[in-house]
Design a protein around this motif. Structure first.
Motif, PDB file in Angstrom:
ATOM      1  N   VAL A   1       0.853  -1.188   0.000  1.00 18.98           N
ATOM      2  CA  VAL A   1       0.000   0.000   0.000  1.00 18.98           C
ATOM      3  C   VAL A   1       0.891   1.242   0.000  1.00 18.98           C
ATOM      4  N   ILE A   2       0.588   2.213  -0.891  1.00 17.83           N
ATOM      5  CA  ILE A   2       1.268   3.509  -0.886  1.00 17.83           C
ATOM      6  C   ILE A   2       0.218   4.587  -0.640  1.00 17.83           C
ATOM      7  N   LEU A   3       0.466   5.447   0.367  1.00 19.84           N
ATOM      8  CA  LEU A   3      -0.460   6.552   0.626  1.00 19.84           C
ATOM      9  C   LEU A   3       0.318   7.841   0.814  1.00 19.84           C
ATOM     10  N   ARG A   4      -0.410   8.943   0.832  1.00 20.72           N
ATOM     11  CA  ARG A   4       0.208  10.267   0.940  1.00 20.72           C
ATOM     12  C   ARG A   4       0.318  10.681   2.413  1.00 20.72           C
ATOM     13  N   ALA A   5       1.461  11.248   2.774  1.00 20.63           N
ATOM     14  CA  ALA A   5       1.618  11.836   4.107  1.00 20.63           C
ATOM     15  C   ALA A   5       2.692  12.895   4.006  1.00 20.63           C
ATOM     16  N   GLY A   6       2.294  14.072   3.658  1.00 19.55           N
ATOM     17  CA  GLY A   6       3.244  15.155   3.513  1.00 19.55           C
ATOM     18  C   GLY A   6       2.923  16.325   4.427  1.00 19.55           C
ATOM     19  N   GLU A   7       1.701  16.376   4.921  1.00 20.53           N
ATOM     20  CA  GLU A   7       1.307  17.462   5.818  1.00 20.53           C
ATOM     21  C   GLU A   7       0.233  16.955   6.776  1.00 20.53           C
ATOM     22  N   LYS A   8      -0.072  17.756   7.780  1.00 20.28           N
ATOM     23  CA  LYS A   8      -0.941  17.335   8.865  1.00 20.28           C
ATOM     24  C   LYS A   8      -2.291  16.819   8.373  1.00 20.28           C
ATOM     25  N   LYS A   9      -2.891  17.493   7.391  1.00 23.92           N
ATOM     26  CA  LYS A   9      -4.246  17.125   6.977  1.00 23.92           C
ATOM     27  C   LYS A   9      -4.307  15.752   6.309  1.00 23.92           C
ATOM     28  N   ASP A  10      -3.167  15.281   5.719  1.00 24.63           N
ATOM     29  CA  ASP A  10      -3.172  13.992   5.030  1.00 24.63           C
ATOM     30  C   ASP A  10      -3.572  12.859   5.974  1.00 24.63           C
ATOM     31  N   LEU A  11      -2.959  12.843   7.147  1.00 23.23           N
ATOM     32  CA  LEU A  11      -3.264  11.765   8.078  1.00 23.23           C
ATOM     33  C   LEU A  11      -4.346  12.165   9.074  1.00 23.23           C
ATOM     34  N   GLU A  12      -5.018  13.261   8.814  1.00 20.31           N
ATOM     35  CA  GLU A  12      -6.292  13.503   9.491  1.00 20.31           C
ATOM     36  C   GLU A  12      -7.397  12.797   8.711  1.00 20.31           C
ATOM     37  N   ILE A  13      -7.164  12.638   7.401  1.00 19.67           N
ATOM     38  CA  ILE A  13      -8.121  11.881   6.572  1.00 19.67           C
ATOM     39  C   ILE A  13      -7.754  10.400   6.648  1.00 19.67           C
ATOM     40  N   SER A  14      -6.492  10.067   6.279  1.00 21.24           N
ATOM     41  CA  SER A  14      -6.013   8.685   6.448  1.00 21.24           C
ATOM     42  C   SER A  14      -5.673   8.499   7.916  1.00 21.24           C
ATOM     43  N   ASP A  15      -6.274   7.527   8.566  1.00 22.18           N
ATOM     44  CA  ASP A  15      -6.082   7.361  10.006  1.00 22.18           C
ATOM     45  C   ASP A  15      -5.108   6.220  10.303  1.00 22.18           C
ATOM     46  N   TYR A  16      -4.745   6.117  11.585  1.00 22.02           N
ATOM     47  CA  TYR A  16      -3.735   5.141  11.981  1.00 22.02           C
ATOM     48  C   TYR A  16      -4.207   3.702  11.803  1.00 22.02           C
ATOM     49  N   ARG A  17      -5.516   3.490  11.694  1.00 22.13           N
ATOM     50  CA  ARG A  17      -6.013   2.125  11.473  1.00 22.13           C
ATOM     51  C   ARG A  17      -5.502   1.566  10.152  1.00 22.13           C
ATOM     52  N   VAL A  18      -5.173   2.439   9.191  1.00 14.71           N
ATOM     53  CA  VAL A  18      -4.592   1.992   7.922  1.00 14.71           C
ATOM     54  C   VAL A  18      -3.279   1.254   8.175  1.00 14.71           C
ATOM     55  N   PHE A  19      -2.395   1.866   8.978  1.00 11.72           N
ATOM     56  CA  PHE A  19      -1.101   1.259   9.273  1.00 11.72           C
ATOM     57  C   PHE A  19      -1.281  -0.074  10.004  1.00 11.72           C
ATOM     58  N   LYS A  20      -2.167  -0.061  10.985  1.00 14.47           N
ATOM     59  CA  LYS A  20      -2.372  -1.270  11.786  1.00 14.47           C
ATOM     60  C   LYS A  20      -2.943  -2.402  10.941  1.00 14.47           C
ATOM     61  N   ALA A  21      -3.894  -2.080  10.064  1.00 10.21           N
ATOM     62  CA  ALA A  21      -4.515  -3.117   9.239  1.00 10.21           C
ATOM     63  C   ALA A  21      -3.489  -3.782   8.322  1.00 10.21           C
ATOM     64  N   VAL A  22      -2.627  -2.973   7.693  1.00 13.98           N
ATOM     65  CA  VAL A  22      -1.603  -3.520   6.795  1.00 13.98           C
ATOM     66  C   VAL A  22      -0.589  -4.344   7.585  1.00 13.98           C
ATOM     67  N   ARG A  23      -0.164  -3.838   8.753  1.00 15.32           N
ATOM     68  CA  ARG A  23       0.825  -4.549   9.573  1.00 15.32           C
ATOM     69  C   ARG A  23       0.261  -5.870  10.078  1.00 15.32           C
ATOM     70  N   ASP A  24      -1.001  -5.860  10.521  1.00 17.55           N
ATOM     71  CA  ASP A  24      -1.620  -7.087  11.025  1.00 17.55           C
ATOM     72  C   ASP A  24      -1.710  -8.152   9.929  1.00 17.55           C
ATOM     73  N   PHE A  25      -1.923  -7.709   8.693  1.00 16.29           N
ATOM     74  CA  PHE A  25      -2.021  -8.656   7.582  1.00 16.29           C
ATOM     75  C   PHE A  25      -0.634  -9.176   7.176  1.00 16.29           C
ATOM     76  N   GLY A  26       0.389  -8.397   7.514  1.00 11.52           N
ATOM     77  CA  GLY A  26       1.740  -8.770   7.101  1.00 11.52           C
ATOM     78  C   GLY A  26       2.163  -8.104   5.811  1.00 11.52           C
ATOM     79  N   GLY A  27       1.455  -7.047   5.419  1.00 11.13           N
ATOM     80  CA  GLY A  27       1.770  -6.347   4.192  1.00 11.13           C
ATOM     81  C   GLY A  27       2.799  -5.248   4.393  1.00 11.13           C
ATOM     82  N   GLU A  28       3.126  -4.562   3.291  1.00  9.77           N
ATOM     83  CA  GLU A  28       4.086  -3.462   3.326  1.00  9.77           C
ATOM     84  C   GLU A  28       3.353  -2.158   3.041  1.00  9.77           C
ATOM     85  N   ILE A  29       3.753  -1.092   3.758  1.00 10.55           N
ATOM     86  CA  ILE A  29       3.129   0.208   3.555  1.00 10.55           C
ATOM     87  C   ILE A  29       4.207   1.254   3.279  1.00 10.55           C
TER      88      ILE A  29
END
Length: 617
Positions: free
Chosen positions: A44-72
């Motif tokens: 998975v590739i997502l945008r994170a360059g400024e504060k608002k990016d990860l106000e829309i994309s939340d931390y559950r994205v990271f956890k979901a990919v990590r729990d599955f064993g994927g790469e982000i």
């Protein structure tokens, strides 16, 4: 609906799913991931360059990919949105993986591609985007947010980790070993200050994302222990280097591979060399990885085991001795003051000798002290007194081979007195018999034989049980003679021997703690000092065990180059062990009064670095 179509296609994936989306909501990604088969490779590739990016994309994205064993991956410039399934089918368009993007709300345009040439172009774009992105390793558990020096830094914790956890940063030669010394949970009031200090956009976005999720973030204060350099077996070099480079903000700290890297590290002594003789010591606190001691460093450089009654000292030492016995590395002599070891060690290859209650003076001053103790006024003034004490002086020597107890008892010596002195001797014997029993002045030959049996034994462990011997001066004398013979034997034959001294402060006290009434230095203290100072040259090691380190002779304590420290409470004892704690481990010193039974701080030459361990009680 776009989401439904994506679910159908990712559920049929056999090899890979590649997702590129500037913004992703955790709930949407979780639903997609549930549809993906377990062995499919997820990236998975997502945008994170400024504060608002990860106000829309939340931390559950990271956890979901990590729990599955994927790469982000994180890319600060990302605006593209596409999904590729098995490198054969793709969806490309304007829709992010958000509620408004793939469910309802926005007017989006998304097209399906299966043309090989088009897919190839999209895969090329995927590689370009991926190459300029920051990969969040699936093993990453922390990210550097502030560096104070090459050895001290703050990290943002991505997972729940206990204090004293060991992490790593990969290097060209091996990896940096990091230890979490302290963890702070920060609320929103502290968050802005931490964000202000971070000069990397995607890390700022990550902090904000985690704070939005839970309202708090956890920051760990990390100490860089060393750099572990992988060396070839034929290279006789230390595996430890000094970390000199300050880590950049955004550097990722990974979990150590407990089955390989951490075990490899735990099998190294403080010098950075593989342990010569590895002995199991316990498990890392909160991690359960086994930790070991290098027996060669204990047998030559000594160890202190310190802690209050019931903290786990005896259990720790007994298990250590069993392991030493199995390795057949050194003969072990246990001086057991309270009879705690026999049941724990069993009878296999064990010489068990119990010393009966006795009085055991080893020099003329000891005999004079007995007379003085009972108010009998006798000294070397008259001719008869000089003759009497002259005989005693010839018979009693502070040496097991020279002392006359091999043939005569204390009673025999006292009764062999001139006529004018004999009534004083008889009076003393009567008083001693009343206080200590008749055998206490008659069984010296038996005690001498038992002491000789101890020092001449060839068994792997020789256990000297002193639980019946209450008289403190007799204990000091007998133990001192035994330790002297052990030391002299090693001087002659060079064989490795290890003395385990329980309640060591009783035998080797600090000045003023438990000195003899005469004011002279007892022979047990003399021999403990000698072993501590010279034992390395002749293969004699010492394990000194005490619940009162403040009362143990300071010189001897300073020679204990490995330390196992359990719960300690009193200020004097904490002050005595403070020399074993560096500035970075000062918090552990303050935690000693709170340690539960079975928890200890292990440090010194026999281990790679200071660590908190647990043992089963």
């Amino acid at each position: 609906m776009i989401l439904q179509k994506l679910l159908e296609d990712v559920s049929s994936a056999k090899e890979s799913v590649k997702i590129v989306s500037a913004w992703i909501r955790g709930e949407i990604l979780e639903e997609l991931i549930r549809a993906i088969k377990p062995k499919v490779k997820l990236e998975v590739i997502l945008r994170a360059g400024e504060k608002k990016d990860l106000e829309i994309s939340d931390y559950r994205v990271f956890k979901a990919v990590r729990d599955f064993g994927g790469e982000i991956y994180i890319n600060p410039r990302l605006h593209a949105k596409f999904v590729i399934v098995d490198d054969k089918k793709a969806y490309v368009g304007s829709a992010n993986l958000t509620y408004t993007g793939v469910m309802e709300g926005n007017l989006e345009a998304v097209v399906s591609l299966e043309d090989r040439a088009k897919i190839k172009e999209l895969l090329d774009l995927w590689e370009v985007v991926k190459k300029e992105s920051v990969k969040i390793d699936k093993r990453t558990v922390a990210v550097v947010i502030r560096s104070y020096s090459s050895t001290e830094l703050d990290v943002l914790l991505l997972e729940e980790l206990p204090e004293q956890s060991f992490l790593k940063v990969n290097t060209e030669k091996g990896f940096l070993v990091c230890k979490i010394n302290h963890i702070n949970s920060l609320g929103m009031e502290n968050l802005l200050q931490n964000v202000k200090m971070v000069q990397k956009d995607w890390v700022v976005a990550l902090i904000n994302s985690m704070a939005e999720e839970s309202g708090r973030i956890k920051v760990g204060r990390v100490h860089m222990v060393c750099e572990y350099v992988r060396t070839k077996e034929e290279e006789k070099e230390s595996s430890f280097g000094v970390p000199l480079r300050v880590l950049d903000v955004g550097t990722q700290l990974l979990k150590m591979d407990e089955e390989e890297e951490l075990l490899e590290l735990m099998s190294t002594n403080m010098s950075g060399y593989p342990m010569d003789v590895k002995v199991f010591a316990g498990r890392l606190f909160g991690v359960k990885t086994p930790a070991y001691l290098d027996l060669t460093k204990i047998a030559s450089m000594h160890m202190a085991v310190l802690g209050t009654t019931g903290s786990g000292k005896t259990t720790f030492v007994a298990r250590l001795l069993k392991n030493i016995k199995d390795l057949n590395y050194a003969q072990v002599f246990v001086i057991d003051l309270f009879g705690e070891y026999h049941k724990r060690l069993g009878d296999d290859n064990l010489e068990y000798v119990k010393i009966p209650y006795t009085l055991f003076p080893i020099c003329v001053d000891d005999v004079k002290e007995l007379f003085k103790r009972y108010g009998i006024d006798i000294s070397e003034k008259s001719t008869e007194e000089k003759s009497f004490f002259g005989k005693i002086r010839k018979l009693l020597k502070p040496d097991l081979r020279k002392i006359a107890y091999s043939e005569r008892s204390l009673e025999d010596m006292l009764l062999d007195a001139p006529k004018d002195i004999k009534e004083y001797s008889q009076e003393l014997l009567e008083l001693l018999s009343r206080d200590f029993g008749e055998e206490s002045t008659r069984n010296q030959k038996d005690v001498w034989q038992k002491a000789t049996q101890i020092v001449s034994s060839q068994r792997g462990i020789v256990l000297c049980d002193l639980s019946d011997l209450i008289d403190p001066e007799s204990r000091l004398n007998i133990v001192g003679l035994i330790m002297k013979e052990i030391f002299l034997s090693s001087m002659k034959d060079g064989k490795r021997r290890l003395v385990v001294l329980e309640e060591a402060h009783n035998f080797a006290p600090e000045r003023g703690a438990t000195d003899l009434p005469t004011g002279r230095e007892n022979i047990a203290l003399q021999m403990t000092k000698r072993i501590a100072l010279e034992g390395r040259k002749f293969g004699v090691g010492l394990i000194a065990i005490t619940q009162r380190p403040a009362n143990l002779n300071k010189y001897i304590l300073s020679q204990m180059n490995t330390q196992a420290i359990f719960r300690l409470v009193t200020k004097n004892d904490l002050d005595a062990v403070s020399v074993f704690f560096g500035e970075r481990d000062w918090k552990l010193l303050n935690l000693l009064p709170l340690l539960k039974p079975g928890t200890l701080y292990l440090s010194g030459l026999a281990v790679p670095f200071g660590m908190l361990l647990e043992i089963e009680l």
